[in-house]
Scaffold this active site. Structure first.
Site, PDB file in Angstrom:
ATOM      1  N   ASP A  47     -13.540   9.106  -0.432  1.00  0.00           N
ATOM      2  CA  ASP A  47     -12.825   7.808  -0.362  1.00  0.00           C
ATOM      3  C   ASP A  47     -12.488   7.566   1.292  1.00  0.00           C
ATOM      4  O   ASP A  47     -11.963   8.559   1.796  1.00  0.00           O
ATOM      5  CB  ASP A  47     -11.340   7.729  -0.979  1.00  0.00           C
ATOM      6  CG  ASP A  47     -10.898   6.366  -1.168  1.00  0.00           C
ATOM      7  OD1 ASP A  47     -11.463   5.438  -0.734  1.00  0.00           O
ATOM      8  OD2 ASP A  47      -9.712   6.643  -1.413  1.00  0.00           O
ATOM      9  N   GLY A  68      -1.496   0.215  -1.362  1.00  0.00           N
ATOM     10  CA  GLY A  68       0.007   0.634  -1.694  1.00  0.00           C
ATOM     11  C   GLY A  68       0.464  -0.582  -2.504  1.00  0.00           C
ATOM     12  O   GLY A  68       0.045  -1.241  -2.987  1.00  0.00           O
ATOM     13  N   GLY A 127      -6.338  -1.392  -5.707  1.00  0.00           N
ATOM     14  CA  GLY A 127      -6.037  -1.769  -6.772  1.00  0.00           C
ATOM     15  C   GLY A 127      -4.881  -1.733  -7.558  1.00  0.00           C
ATOM     16  O   GLY A 127      -4.754  -2.199  -8.753  1.00  0.00           O
ATOM     17  N   THR A 170      -1.972   4.309  -5.742  1.00  0.00           N
ATOM     18  CA  THR A 170      -0.701   4.183  -5.947  1.00  0.00           C
ATOM     19  C   THR A 170      -0.093   4.141  -7.444  1.00  0.00           C
ATOM     20  O   THR A 170       0.935   4.756  -7.600  1.00  0.00           O
ATOM     21  CB  THR A 170      -0.213   2.850  -5.186  1.00  0.00           C
ATOM     22  OG1 THR A 170      -0.663   3.232  -3.783  1.00  0.00           O
ATOM     23  CG2 THR A 170       1.392   2.787  -5.082  1.00  0.00           C
TER      24      THR A 170
HETATM   25  P1  13P Z   1      -3.896   1.782  -3.926  1.00  0.00           P
HETATM   26  O1  13P Z   1      -3.193   3.032  -3.537  1.00  0.00           O
HETATM   27  O2  13P Z   1      -3.206   0.679  -3.463  1.00  0.00           O
HETATM   28  O3  13P Z   1      -4.290   1.805  -5.731  1.00  0.00           O
HETATM   29  O4  13P Z   1      -5.303   1.855  -3.124  1.00  0.00           O
HETATM   30  C1  13P Z   1      -6.205   3.003  -3.461  1.00  0.00           C
HETATM   31  C2  13P Z   1      -7.423   2.621  -2.826  1.00  0.00           C
HETATM   32  O5  13P Z   1      -7.896   1.665  -2.537  1.00  0.00           O
HETATM   33  C3  13P Z   1      -8.284   3.890  -2.357  1.00  0.00           C
HETATM   34  O6  13P Z   1      -9.158   3.901  -1.294  1.00  0.00           O
END
Ligand code: 13P
Length: 288
Positions: A84, A178, A209, A232
């Protein structure tokens, strides 16, 4: 065997659902997410940030650990191990270590440099038979306590990177990593539609997401989003369940907490959340 994400994303795109890419941070989270995928009969992507990989003693440790856990649990649904937000060096190292999918995030470079580096990384990933995601325009988030509204990617730039042959493309449409602020304006479907056109219907990735209302998620999927990243929300679930366990005071009669029992409620909460999200994204049952 871990697989590239090419096939699962292609099927999701054609079938109008999305694959969840859930971030792993340790052995326990890996087990919890794989259990959810198997129970939901859903393909899944395990996302690993460079920070998480460093915490787990490097890409090679992560790749070996995930492969062994996958086999030991007898997982039958398709699983891709995905880097990622990889840097130029990080993406190369993850490919070398056996990841089956990588994101090269060159969005912080001037566009021409992002383009050149993305081209090189796409060729490298494809020469190894693995899938690759690139990014155009930054994804907003919290920096120094200031939450920005999500960026909107330039549709022409998206089209140029898509034409390089990237498998799926991350493009800002107002999404943020976040927690979303109370005054968040929501996703820009106008921009999403423009990007869909300039990229010739390339599968798109929605970062950030966690906490997007279900109707907006469904609309984004209907407009070409085929991969949704979640981190998150899992952290919040894990923290709440762990806190509850500690507050219940079950510390084994003064002998301290059994670490396996301590982490179980949080992991069970992750499994439940991931299964619910697989239902929401429409990927549940697609690996039957
Ligand atoms: P969130 O932490 O907002 O769910 O985002 C995760 C993300 O996009 C990892 O690349």
């Amino acid at each position: 065997m871990l697989v590239s994400a090419t096939e699962m994303i292609k099927k999701a795109h054609e079938g109008h659902y999305a694959i969840g890419a859930f971030n792993i941070n340790n052995l326990e989270w890996t087990k919890a997410i794989l259990a959810a995928a198997e129970e939901a009969k859903s393909p899944v992507m395990l996302g690993v940030s460079e920070g998480a990989a460093k915490y787990m003693c490097g890409f090679k440790t992560v790749a070996n650990m995930v492969k062994e856990i996958h086999d030991a649990m007898g997982i039958t649904v398709p699983v891709a191990l995905h880097l990622d937000h990889g840097s130029y060096e990080g993406a190369k190292a993850a490919i070398e270590a056996g990841f089956t999918s990588v994101m090269f995030d060159g969005s912080h470079y001037p566009f021409e440099e992002n383009l050149a580096k993305s081209k090189e990384m796409i060729e490298l990933a494809h020469s190894k038979g693995i899938s690759i995601e690139c990014e155009v325009g930054g994804i907003g988030g919290e920096e120094d306590g200031v939450v920005s509204n999500g960026e909107l990617a330039d549709p022409e730039e998206c089209g140029t990177i898509a034409a390089l042959g990237v498998d799926f493309l991350a493009a800002g449409i107002g999404n943020i990593h976040g927690k979303y602020p109370a005054d968040w304006k929501g996703l820009s479907f106008e921009r999403l539609e423009e990007i869909q056109k300039t990229t010739n219907g390339k599968p798109l990735v929605l970062h950030g997401g966690s906490g997007i209302p279900a109707d907006q998620v469904a609309k984004a999927i209907s407009l070409g989003v085929s991969k949704i990243n979640v981190n998150t929300e899992l952290q919040l679930e894990f923290a709440a369940a762990t806190r509850k366990y500690i507050e219940a005071g079950k510390d084994n009669e003064g002998k301290g907490y059994d670490p396996r029992k301590l982490l179980k409620p949080g992991c069970d909460a992750i499994t439940a959340k991931v299964k619910a999200m697989m239902e929401e994204f429409g990927s549940a049952g697609k690996a039957e």
